[in-house]
Scaffold this active site. Sequence first.
Site, PDB file in Angstrom:
ATOM      1  N   LYS A   1      -3.395  -2.080  14.252  1.00  0.00           N
ATOM      2  CA  LYS A   1      -2.526  -0.851  15.136  1.00  0.00           C
ATOM      3  C   LYS A   1      -3.043  -0.990  16.794  1.00  0.00           C
ATOM      4  CE  LYS A   1      -2.535   2.061  11.672  1.00  0.00           C
ATOM      5  NZ  LYS A   1      -2.974   1.268  10.409  1.00  0.00           N
TER       6      LYS A   1
ATOM      7  N   ASP B   1     -16.684   5.070  14.388  1.00  0.00           N
ATOM      8  CA  ASP B   1     -14.373   4.758  13.331  1.00  0.00           C
ATOM      9  C   ASP B   1     -14.404   3.564  13.147  1.00  0.00           C
ATOM     10  OD1 ASP B   1     -12.574   5.149  12.662  1.00  0.00           O
ATOM     11  OD2 ASP B   1     -12.396   6.596  13.643  1.00  0.00           O
TER      12      ASP B   1
ATOM     13  N   SER C   1     -12.786   0.716  10.943  1.00  0.00           N
ATOM     14  CA  SER C   1     -11.665   1.201   9.317  1.00  0.00           C
ATOM     15  C   SER C   1     -12.200   0.417   8.205  1.00  0.00           C
ATOM     16  CB  SER C   1     -10.352   0.746   9.574  1.00  0.00           C
ATOM     17  OG  SER C   1      -9.396   0.683   8.622  1.00  0.00           O
ATOM     18  N   ALA C   2     -12.116   0.845   7.048  1.00  0.00           N
ATOM     19  CA  ALA C   2     -12.977   0.271   6.156  1.00  0.00           C
ATOM     20  C   ALA C   2     -12.062  -0.969   5.909  1.00  0.00           C
ATOM     21  CB  ALA C   2     -12.986   1.123   4.900  1.00  0.00           C
ATOM     22  N   ASP C   3     -10.943  -1.490   6.159  1.00  0.00           N
ATOM     23  CA  ASP C   3      -9.762  -2.649   6.056  1.00  0.00           C
ATOM     24  C   ASP C   3     -11.015  -3.549   6.600  1.00  0.00           C
ATOM     25  OD1 ASP C   3      -8.057  -0.012   5.765  1.00  0.00           O
ATOM     26  OD2 ASP C   3      -6.779  -1.279   7.341  1.00  0.00           O
TER      27      ASP C   3
ATOM     28  N   LYS D   1      -5.334  10.125   1.628  1.00  0.00           N
ATOM     29  CA  LYS D   1      -5.570   9.471   1.569  1.00  0.00           C
ATOM     30  C   LYS D   1      -6.453   9.214   0.704  1.00  0.00           C
ATOM     31  CE  LYS D   1      -6.113   7.140   6.158  1.00  0.00           C
ATOM     32  NZ  LYS D   1      -5.815   7.368   8.023  1.00  0.00           N
TER      33      LYS D   1
ATOM     34  N   GLU E   1       0.991  -1.411   0.142  1.00  0.00           N
ATOM     35  CA  GLU E   1      -0.522   0.065  -0.229  1.00  0.00           C
ATOM     36  C   GLU E   1       0.452   1.115   0.047  1.00  0.00           C
ATOM     37  OE1 GLU E   1      -1.000   1.529   3.440  1.00  0.00           O
ATOM     38  OE2 GLU E   1      -0.314   0.171   5.177  1.00  0.00           O
TER      39      GLU E   1
ATOM     40  N   VAL F   1      -4.777   0.284   3.346  1.00  0.00           N
ATOM     41  CA  VAL F   1      -4.864  -0.916   3.424  1.00  0.00           C
ATOM     42  C   VAL F   1      -6.677  -1.419   2.319  1.00  0.00           C
ATOM     43  CG1 VAL F   1      -5.307  -3.158   4.477  1.00  0.00           C
ATOM     44  CG2 VAL F   1      -3.700  -1.604   5.214  1.00  0.00           C
TER      45      VAL F   1
END
Length: 290
Positions: free
Chosen positions: A148, A127, A129-131, A77, A18, A97
């Site tokens: 993370k 919140d 992540s779309a990951d 981003k 990425e 990602v």
Amino acid sequence: MIRVSDEVREASAVVALETTLVAHGFPPGVGVQVALESERRVRDAGAVPATIGILDGEIRVGLSERELERFGPSAKKAGPRELASCLVSGEVGATTVGGTLAVCRAAGISFMGTGGIGGVHRGPAWDVSADLLELLRTPCLVVSSGAKSLLDVPATCEFLETLGVPVLGWRTDTVPRFYDAAGGPPVSARVDSVDEVLRVSRAHWELGGCGVLLARPPDTSVDVDELIEEALAEAEGSGVAGQAVTPYVLSRLHKRSGGATLEANRQLIAANAQLAAEVAAAAATAAGVS
Ligand code: PSU
Ligand code: MN
């Protein structure tokens, strides 16, 4: 819309990398060094790196060094929702990602390496992540050092379970917490060899499953839990929210730890890229096209 480099198109073993971490995960200039090091490690392990980003109105799969240098702090981003608008606006789009996985799905790439995936944030609800959602719909093995640690790691693992995404522990029984190998929740299964990773991933895909996370602990752990609390409180205090939180916190940690997290992050990204390449190369060999 998608331009695949000749080298990537002709390769039998490909590892996607990425560009968000290049643009926003390190101080200017350092990200490119990290990207080049990951690419070297992928090649040394017998695969071809496909670093992904958006340039000049095209999604590019496979970037030259000159092109990589365009992924600086001013890049946008680009998660899955930003791919289309970056294509139209012509902005430089550094894929997360999730954004990278969306491209892997379109381009048929089955292996990817990164540092730590996004997930469920601590604090404000929703919140997420779309990951995680891209893992749900992309048949790709992602090698990372877990999620993370500035996130809510147990909640992220619960969410992955809900989505049916296997979290395989690379020679470990617990999910690494990014910079720190210890203290994470249990993995869904432990794997001890490249062959085992490949067999489990393939079985998952044959059953109609999609994303697989291979969680590789960092070789040297740094415990920065207190610094993370501090940086998250500062982010909240100064109104930093949404997509800006991760880069803000990472850069604080890099400074406050005297560079220890930066070094750890660099090393784990390169090691994860190498492991993804070992699996990709083994898959190509097994398919008889090495
Ligand atoms: N891994 C790193 N550094 C990073 C990232 C991953 O070592 O900066 C990026 C990835 O691109 C990941 C993104 O998709 O952080 C997650 O951002 P968010 O928490 O806003 O979803
Ligand atoms: Mn987020």
